[in-house]
Design a protein around this motif. Sequence first.
Motif, short mmCIF file in Angstrom:
data_model
loop_
_atom_site.label_atom_id
_atom_site.label_comp_id
_atom_site.label_asym_id
_atom_site.label_seq_id
_atom_site.Cartn_x
_atom_site.Cartn_y
_atom_site.Cartn_z
N TRP A 30 -19.41 -48.02 1.18
CA TRP A 30 -20.65 -47.51 0.56
C TRP A 30 -21.39 -46.80 1.80
O TRP A 30 -22.06 -45.67 1.69
N ILE A 31 -21.85 -47.80 2.81
CA ILE A 31 -22.71 -47.27 3.80
C ILE A 31 -22.08 -46.19 4.52
O ILE A 31 -22.43 -45.34 4.92
N ASN A 32 -20.66 -46.43 4.72
CA ASN A 32 -19.83 -44.88 5.39
C ASN A 32 -19.97 -43.84 4.52
O ASN A 32 -20.14 -42.72 5.15
N LEU A 33 -20.03 -44.11 3.28
CA LEU A 33 -19.87 -42.90 2.67
C LEU A 33 -21.52 -42.16 2.56
O LEU A 33 -21.53 -41.12 2.42
N GLY A 34 -22.30 -43.03 2.44
CA GLY A 34 -23.73 -42.75 2.50
C GLY A 34 -24.14 -41.92 3.82
O GLY A 34 -24.93 -40.85 3.83
N GLU A 35 -23.48 -42.26 5.11
CA GLU A 35 -23.75 -41.74 6.27
C GLU A 35 -23.20 -40.59 6.15
O GLU A 35 -23.72 -39.51 6.76
N PHE A 36 -21.98 -40.48 5.55
CA PHE A 36 -21.39 -39.02 5.66
C PHE A 36 -21.83 -38.09 4.80
O PHE A 36 -22.25 -37.03 5.21
N ILE A 37 -22.37 -38.54 3.67
CA ILE A 37 -23.43 -37.58 2.78
C ILE A 37 -24.51 -37.29 3.44
O ILE A 37 -24.80 -36.18 3.39
N LEU A 43 -26.07 -31.25 8.04
CA LEU A 43 -25.26 -30.06 8.62
C LEU A 43 -25.75 -28.56 7.55
O LEU A 43 -25.91 -27.71 8.09
N ILE A 44 -25.56 -29.00 6.25
CA ILE A 44 -25.85 -27.93 5.22
C ILE A 44 -27.24 -27.41 5.47
O ILE A 44 -27.38 -26.31 5.62
N ALA A 45 -28.27 -28.46 5.55
CA ALA A 45 -29.55 -27.93 5.65
C ALA A 45 -29.73 -27.10 7.12
O ALA A 45 -30.25 -25.93 7.23
N GLY A 46 -29.08 -27.66 8.10
CA GLY A 46 -29.20 -26.81 9.61
C GLY A 46 -28.52 -25.55 9.40
O GLY A 46 -28.91 -24.48 9.87
N GLY A 47 -27.37 -25.56 8.53
CA GLY A 47 -26.47 -24.27 8.57
C GLY A 47 -27.67 -22.95 7.68
O GLY A 47 -27.62 -22.09 8.03
N SER A 48 -28.29 -23.72 6.56
CA SER A 48 -29.05 -22.82 5.74
C SER A 48 -30.24 -22.37 6.81
O SER A 48 -30.65 -21.11 6.41
N LEU A 49 -30.78 -23.29 7.46
CA LEU A 49 -31.92 -22.82 8.43
C LEU A 49 -31.48 -21.56 9.26
O LEU A 49 -32.31 -20.81 9.68
#
Length: 214
Positions: A30-37, A43-49
Amino acid sequence: MSEQPRDPELQVAATEAVAKAEAAATRRRWINLGEFIAVAGLLIAGGSLYLNWADHRADEADKQVASIKAAREQSRFDIRAAPASNGSALLLAHDDRHAIRDATVTFPTALGVGTKDTVADTIDRGWFDHALLKATDGGPDKKAGRLPVLIALTYWDGDTPRTTRGIYDIGWKTEGGFPFGRSVKLESLRLHELGGTQKRLDAVWAGQQPKTND
């Protein structure tokens, strides 16, 4: 040999250890999945910016290009002229933003006219009519043609003086005949090409002389 009985406490401890190991493994997943999310979200926020920034830069660049084009269009001055009612001169046109400061008109060397400074923003036929009649003498009295001239003009763009130059064709025709002789009437002024020199002007005249129509 008979199998030794298992210690109940030891069995319970082993079971608890297995359960704790499975719980820890689940938490790690769950920690790994949370880190991935979280990373994916960054990355998505950076791409949008970046896209927003790139769009903003593109919009600013388009605005700058449009502003430069508009400024060039406002500063541009096209030399135009209208004939006087009797065809004795061509009257240079200007507007309130682009007042004419001064202008010179250079004629083909072969005519022997040289360069003339405009007075009252006019091109006077008296500068060259005798030379033109001589160059087109012979044949019908009534003729029409074009005379290339080099015009260098200084004008005001608001408070800024600017210059333009080009080779222009003076449209003309001859009238009259025996016994009073022929006379020249000026009809139009049209751009032949932007820029130009005396050498280029002489070449244009040599290529179209005598450019006349019966």
